[in-house]
Design a protein around this motif. Structure first.
Motif, PDB file in Angstrom:
ATOM      1  N   LEU A 177       0.867  -1.181   0.000  1.00 14.46           N
ATOM      2  CA  LEU A 177       0.000   0.000   0.000  1.00 14.46           C
ATOM      3  C   LEU A 177       0.900   1.227   0.000  1.00 14.46           C
ATOM      4  CD1 LEU A 177      -2.851   1.396   0.508  1.00 14.46           C
ATOM      5  CD2 LEU A 177      -2.251   1.287   2.935  1.00 14.46           C
ATOM      6  N   ALA A 178       0.498   2.267  -0.724  1.00 14.84           N
ATOM      7  CA  ALA A 178       1.250   3.523  -0.765  1.00 14.84           C
ATOM      8  C   ALA A 178       0.421   4.631  -0.110  1.00 14.84           C
ATOM      9  CB  ALA A 178       1.599   3.898  -2.206  1.00 14.84           C
ATOM     10  N   PRO A 179       0.553   4.833   1.215  1.00 14.06           N
ATOM     11  CA  PRO A 179      -0.242   5.887   1.871  1.00 14.06           C
ATOM     12  C   PRO A 179       0.131   7.291   1.422  1.00 14.06           C
ATOM     13  CG  PRO A 179       1.361   4.962   3.395  1.00 14.06           C
ATOM     14  CD  PRO A 179       1.398   4.107   2.173  1.00 14.06           C
ATOM     15  N   ASN A 180       1.388   7.472   1.023  1.00 13.60           N
ATOM     16  CA  ASN A 180       1.821   8.743   0.460  1.00 13.60           C
ATOM     17  C   ASN A 180       2.320   8.486  -0.956  1.00 13.60           C
ATOM     18  OD1 ASN A 180       1.418  10.412   2.826  1.00 13.60           O
ATOM     19  ND2 ASN A 180       3.157   9.316   3.714  1.00 13.60           N
ATOM     20  N   THR A 181       1.687   9.118  -1.921  1.00 13.87           N
ATOM     21  CA  THR A 181       1.959   8.855  -3.326  1.00 13.87           C
ATOM     22  C   THR A 181       1.530  10.049  -4.164  1.00 13.87           C
ATOM     23  OG1 THR A 181       1.149   7.565  -5.228  1.00 13.87           O
ATOM     24  CG2 THR A 181      -0.230   7.565  -3.289  1.00 13.87           C
ATOM     25  N   PRO A 182       2.234  10.335  -5.256  1.00 15.72           N
ATOM     26  CA  PRO A 182       1.762  11.389  -6.167  1.00 15.72           C
ATOM     27  C   PRO A 182       0.461  11.006  -6.854  1.00 15.72           C
ATOM     28  CG  PRO A 182       3.657  10.226  -7.098  1.00 15.72           C
ATOM     29  CD  PRO A 182       3.523   9.763  -5.682  1.00 15.72           C
ATOM     30  N   GLY A 183       0.033   9.751  -6.715  1.00 13.57           N
ATOM     31  CA  GLY A 183      -1.272   9.354  -7.207  1.00 13.57           C
ATOM     32  C   GLY A 183      -2.406   9.879  -6.346  1.00 13.57           C
TER      33      GLY A 183
END
Length: 231
Positions: A19-25
């Protein structure tokens, strides 16, 4: 107005589900700042998708809040980190002590302290990055892999690596909110002055409508359940 950019394509630097909790998405800047080359940076951690709140640790949330969770009870601590491209190692800093537990309040304190008290003229970048690797991917493109496990870095300065080589392990060093991998591309090997560069992952899988589906040159959001997918 939505930012429009052309990302640099690299391989996803982890295996298993993430999981990416912080992402440019989710937003840009992904970490709320352009400093330290973090404009397009990602944070990756493993969670229990079946438990409410998707915790990244095996313990009850009260234990995490009150006394903390030993690192070996955090799902992704110690997971292998892989080179995202062919390149040359230009920085490899190890030996920075990890906190023995993931602890919500203490880790938040460390984050706030780092945000407001870090002085680049006095403090070492390891107080923020912990144990980290910087690779030169091509001219003016550098990859930073940050918060690694103490003693896990397998590469040294000047070493050439191939895409997919194991170079370290996920840790909880420096300004880390929980064991996780912080990953970013930059235009310089100097984290203090680098500008972040946009990046996407050449191939991974994400669950859509209950099925794993391939994503090419994708940027995961903070809700996506993703996993590495070989060509």
């Amino acid at each position: 107005m939505k930012e429009i950019y052309k990302p640099i394509i690299v391989e996803f630097p982890l295996r298993g589900e993430w999981l990416a909790p912080n992402t440019p998405g989710k937003k840009i800047p992904s970490h709320g700042t352009d400093q330290l080359g973090t404009r397009y940076a990602y944070d990756f951690l493993q969670v229990d998708w079946k438990r409410k709140g998707w915790p990244s640790y095996r313990a009850h949330w009260l234990r995490y809040l009150l006394i903390g969770v030993p690192l070996n009870e955090c799902y992704c601590w110690g997971q292998d980190v892989y080179a995202p491209c062919d390149g040359v190692i230009v920085r490899a800093e190890d030996g920075y002590k990890e906190r023995a537990r993931a602890h919500l309040l203490w880790d938040l304190f460390v984050a706030v302290k780092s945000a407001y008290a870090f002085n680049p003229r006095k403090d070492t970048i390891q107080s923020v990055a912990g144990n980290y690797i910087i690779m030169k991917c091509s001219n003016d493109v550098y990859a930073g892999l940050v918060h690694l496990q103490k003693g896990s870095i397998r590469v040294s300065i000047g070493q050439s690596v191939k895409k997919g080589d194991v170079i370290g392990k996920v840790g909880h060093s420096g300004n880390s909110f929980s064991p996780h991998l912080h990953f970013q591309l930059m235009d310089s090997s100097d984290i203090l002055s680098a500008r972040g560069l946009p990046c996407a992952f050449e191939q991974y899988e994400s669950i859509k409508d209950g099925e794993w589906r391939k994503v090419y040159n994708g940027i995961p959001t903070d809700k996506d359940q993703i996993r590495f997918c070989a060509s």
